[in-house]
Design an enzyme around this catalytic site. Structure first.
Site, short mmCIF file in Angstrom:
data_model
loop_
_atom_site.label_atom_id
_atom_site.label_comp_id
_atom_site.label_asym_id
_atom_site.label_seq_id
_atom_site.Cartn_x
_atom_site.Cartn_y
_atom_site.Cartn_z
N ARG A 156 12.79 2.82 0.40
CA ARG A 156 11.33 2.86 0.25
C ARG A 156 10.84 2.85 -1.20
NH1 ARG A 156 8.34 7.61 1.55
NH2 ARG A 156 6.50 6.61 0.75
N GLU A 201 0.17 -11.22 -4.27
CA GLU A 201 -1.30 -11.30 -4.18
C GLU A 201 -1.98 -10.77 -5.45
OE1 GLU A 201 0.57 -9.08 -2.89
OE2 GLU A 201 -0.41 -7.14 -2.80
N ILE A 232 5.24 -2.31 -7.68
CA ILE A 232 4.49 -1.05 -7.74
C ILE A 232 5.14 -0.04 -6.80
CG2 ILE A 232 2.23 0.04 -7.47
CD1 ILE A 232 0.98 -2.76 -7.80
N ARG A 233 5.78 0.94 -7.40
CA ARG A 233 6.56 1.93 -6.60
C ARG A 233 7.26 1.17 -5.46
NH1 ARG A 233 5.77 6.67 -3.13
NH2 ARG A 233 3.69 6.01 -2.61
N SER A 289 3.35 3.02 2.79
CA SER A 289 3.82 2.74 4.14
C SER A 289 3.65 3.91 5.11
CB SER A 289 5.26 2.24 4.12
OG SER A 289 6.10 3.21 3.55
N HIS A 346 4.39 -7.86 -5.28
CA HIS A 346 3.01 -8.15 -4.84
C HIS A 346 2.53 -9.52 -5.34
CE1 HIS A 346 1.57 -4.12 -3.39
NE2 HIS A 346 2.63 -3.72 -4.08
N CYS A 398 5.87 -5.52 0.04
CA CYS A 398 6.04 -4.13 -0.42
C CYS A 398 6.02 -3.15 0.77
CB CYS A 398 5.01 -3.81 -1.49
SG CYS A 398 5.56 -2.52 -2.59
N GLY A 410 0.87 -1.17 0.00
CA GLY A 410 0.00 0.00 0.00
C GLY A 410 0.90 1.22 0.00
N1 LIG Z 1 3.25 -0.98 -3.49
C1 LIG Z 1 3.71 -0.56 -2.32
O1 LIG Z 1 3.42 -1.11 -1.26
C2 LIG Z 1 4.57 0.65 -2.38
C3 LIG Z 1 5.24 1.00 -1.10
C4 LIG Z 1 5.76 2.42 -1.18
N2 LIG Z 1 7.03 2.48 -1.81
C5 LIG Z 1 5.81 2.97 0.24
O2 LIG Z 1 6.68 3.62 0.63
O3 LIG Z 1 4.93 2.75 0.99
#
Ligand SMILES: NC(=O)CC[C@H](N)C(=O)O
Length: 254
Positions: A109, A205, A143-144, A49, A203, A79, A47
């Site tokens: 991160r 899931e 994802i990021r 963080s 991810h 993640c 998500g």
């Molecule tokens: N898909 C993710 O959970 C991204 C994490 C995101 N880089 C963060 O700092 O929370």
């Protein structure tokens, strides 16, 4: 059946619960500290963080989460969840954010860049394939995403992701000519395990391949073996774990 909790403050907790359901396991949503007493293992989803940390702080979850980890109960962070479990995170927003900690590692991160630099990659996963069967690779959805920069001596690396080493390529013209047809690659750690703690920067899931979930359920089952002989397959239920047949990946965004 040992009860699996899924931290349900924010992020992809529904997708984790759906993945567990595909294995015949019910995931329990965790939003309050006392609910942790009803579960024997926990998934912390991806998500954002910083947002997740603010919500966890608001619900006074950090002491209970730290206690859960300290008790040696299996916890899997994906993640943002991996960031939560790391002892140290860099690249945090101003003011930082609280971490649960426990995993002896440093994560970045947003190692791979911003949201638009999200990607998918086939990752070699020897340990997963050895324990769960199936292909030698796993499709990682990043994802990021964070990455693990440093690990302590008790931490096992379960997957690495190749990243182009632009430093080498552009450091001198001689190197550039030499490497013209083969972009040099470095690798960054994207999945780790330390005792009963598991962390993935991607991810699982969001794919139809349930092997990481099944791997974690086995960790949870082994951790609970001292007190019971629980199986990850419900009595009379169907084992839906990887059967060797190729499965079509779920669409990520519908
Ligand atoms: N898909 C993710 O959970 C991204 C994490 C995101 N880089 C963060 O700092 O929370």
């Amino acid at each position: 059946m040992a009860a699996v909790g899924v931290l349900a403050l924010q992020g992809s907790f529904n997708e984790h619960i759906a993945a567990l359901a595909r294995l015949g396991v019910k995931g329990m949503e965790i939003r309050k500290p006392e609910q942790l007493q009803n579960v024997t293992s926990l998934i912390i989803p991806g998500g954002e963080s910083t947002t997740m940390a603010k919500l966890a702080e608001f619900h006074n979850l950090f002491p209970a989460l730290r206690e859960f980890v300290k008790m040696g109960k299996p916890v899997w962070g994906t993640c943002a969840g991996l960031i939560f479990l790391a002892d140290k995170a860099i690249g945090q927003k101003t003011g930082g954010q609280e971490l649960v900690g426990g995993l002896d590692c440093t994560v970045h991160r947003n190692f791979f860049g911003s949201q638009i630099q999200s990607f998918e990659a086939e990752l070699p996963v020897p340990e997963l394939a050895c324990k769960e069967g199936g292909p030698e690779t796993f499709r990682g959805v990043f994802i990021r995403a964070p990455a693990v920069l440093e690990i302590g001596p008790g931490v096992d690396v379960l997957a690495e992701c190749p990243v182009p080493s632009t430093n080498v390529l552009y450091s001198s013209s001689a190197v550039q000519i030499q490497e013209e047809n083969s972009v040099p690659e470095e690798k960054v750690i994207v999945a780790i395990k330390q005792g009963n703690l598991l962390g993935t920067a991607f991810h699982p899931e969001l794919t139809a391949d349930t092997r990481w979930h099944s791997y974690f359920l086995k960790m949870a089952s082994e951790a609970g073996e001292g007190t019971s002989s629980r199986s990850v397959v419900p009595a009379g239920g169907v084992d839906l774990s990887y059967d060797g047949k190729p499965r079509i990946d779920l669409p990520i965004f519908q």
